[in-house]
Design a protein around this motif. Structure first.
Motif, PDB file in Angstrom:
ATOM      1  N   SER A  48     -72.470 -46.367  11.265  1.00 29.69           N
ATOM      2  CA  SER A  48     -73.420 -46.399  10.147  1.00 29.69           C
ATOM      3  C   SER A  48     -74.497 -47.455  10.358  1.00 29.69           C
ATOM      4  O   SER A  48     -75.512 -47.446   9.665  1.00 29.69           O
ATOM      5  N   GLU A  49     -74.271 -48.374  11.312  1.00 26.62           N
ATOM      6  CA  GLU A  49     -75.267 -49.392  11.633  1.00 26.62           C
ATOM      7  C   GLU A  49     -74.969 -50.010  12.994  1.00 26.62           C
ATOM      8  O   GLU A  49     -73.858 -49.901  13.503  1.00 26.62           O
ATOM      9  N   LEU A  67     -83.670 -48.508  18.201  1.00 23.79           N
ATOM     10  CA  LEU A  67     -82.708 -47.567  18.767  1.00 23.79           C
ATOM     11  C   LEU A  67     -83.445 -46.345  19.277  1.00 23.79           C
ATOM     12  O   LEU A  67     -84.276 -45.776  18.563  1.00 23.79           O
ATOM     13  N   ALA A  68     -83.153 -45.933  20.512  1.00 23.85           N
ATOM     14  CA  ALA A  68     -83.774 -44.748  21.104  1.00 23.85           C
ATOM     15  C   ALA A  68     -82.687 -43.737  21.463  1.00 23.85           C
ATOM     16  O   ALA A  68     -81.585 -44.117  21.875  1.00 23.85           O
ATOM     17  N   ALA A  74     -87.656 -42.806  19.380  1.00 21.53           N
ATOM     18  CA  ALA A  74     -87.054 -43.634  18.332  1.00 21.53           C
ATOM     19  C   ALA A  74     -86.073 -42.796  17.517  1.00 21.53           C
ATOM     20  O   ALA A  74     -86.403 -41.692  17.075  1.00 21.53           O
ATOM     21  N   ALA A  75     -84.865 -43.308  17.328  1.00 21.33           N
ATOM     22  CA  ALA A  75     -83.825 -42.579  16.606  1.00 21.33           C
ATOM     23  C   ALA A  75     -83.691 -43.045  15.160  1.00 21.33           C
ATOM     24  O   ALA A  75     -82.932 -42.465  14.397  1.00 21.33           O
ATOM     25  N   VAL A  76     -84.433 -44.067  14.796  1.00 20.12           N
ATOM     26  CA  VAL A  76     -84.310 -44.665  13.468  1.00 20.12           C
ATOM     27  C   VAL A  76     -85.689 -44.981  12.911  1.00 20.12           C
ATOM     28  O   VAL A  76     -86.532 -45.537  13.611  1.00 20.12           O
ATOM     29  N   LEU A  92     -79.063 -53.061  11.872  1.00 19.09           N
ATOM     30  CA  LEU A  92     -79.963 -51.912  11.851  1.00 19.09           C
ATOM     31  C   LEU A  92     -79.205 -50.750  11.223  1.00 19.09           C
ATOM     32  O   LEU A  92     -78.289 -50.191  11.845  1.00 19.09           O
ATOM     33  N   PRO A  93     -79.528 -50.383   9.970  1.00 18.56           N
ATOM     34  CA  PRO A  93     -78.881 -49.226   9.342  1.00 18.56           C
ATOM     35  C   PRO A  93     -79.250 -47.949  10.104  1.00 18.56           C
ATOM     36  O   PRO A  93     -80.388 -47.794  10.555  1.00 18.56           O
ATOM     37  N   LEU A  94     -78.272 -47.048  10.239  1.00 19.45           N
ATOM     38  CA  LEU A  94     -78.490 -45.828  11.002  1.00 19.45           C
ATOM     39  C   LEU A  94     -78.327 -44.581  10.147  1.00 19.45           C
ATOM     40  O   LEU A  94     -77.472 -44.546   9.259  1.00 19.45           O
TER      41      LEU A  94
END
Length: 125
Positions: A48-49, A67-68, A74-76, A92-94
């Motif tokens: 989740s992060e 995050l890639a 970029a994934a986020v 970093l929240p995901l």
């Protein structure tokens, strides 16, 4: 046991030099990664992060995590944040991540202004 004679100028000067070296090396430390969740190269269920622990307190305005995904995109869309209770931790929240390999890039600026950066990857099963 005989104690050193600190009244001798040479011994006193060398002791002061040792203390100055210790204080200087501590005051100009860089923030280095000490651990992360997920850990580097880990295979995990979708987290989740991303949480990174550093050795020194961070300057929130200049420190970040990105995050890639496997393609390098970029994934986020959200921004990382330095923890309010511990300035040595950044989160970093995901969103819900799909299976695949993800690359984490971090930049850490210590409160003394020294900058460090690094990368690691993890795999979502």
């Amino acid at each position: 046991m005989k104690l050193p004679d600190f009244s001798r100028p040479a011994l006193r000067a060398s002791m002061l030099g040792a203390v100055a070296l210790l204080v200087t090396s501590t005051a100009f430390a860089h923030a280095h990664l000490s651990s992360s969740e997920p850990a580097a190269n880990a295979e995990v269920a979708a987290p989740s992060e991303v949480t990174i622990h550093f050795t020194e307190p961070l300057e929130p305005a200049f420190s970040k995590i990105a995050l890639a995904d496997t393609s390098g995109k970029a994934a986020v869309a959200t921004e990382s944040q330095v923890d309010k209770d511990d300035a040595r931790v950044m989160h970093l929240p995901l969103p819900q991540l799909s299976a695949g390999r993800y690359a984490v890039h971090w930049i850490a600026v210590a409160t003394d202004g020294h900058r460090s950066q690094g990368d690691f990857a993890f795999i979502v099963k």
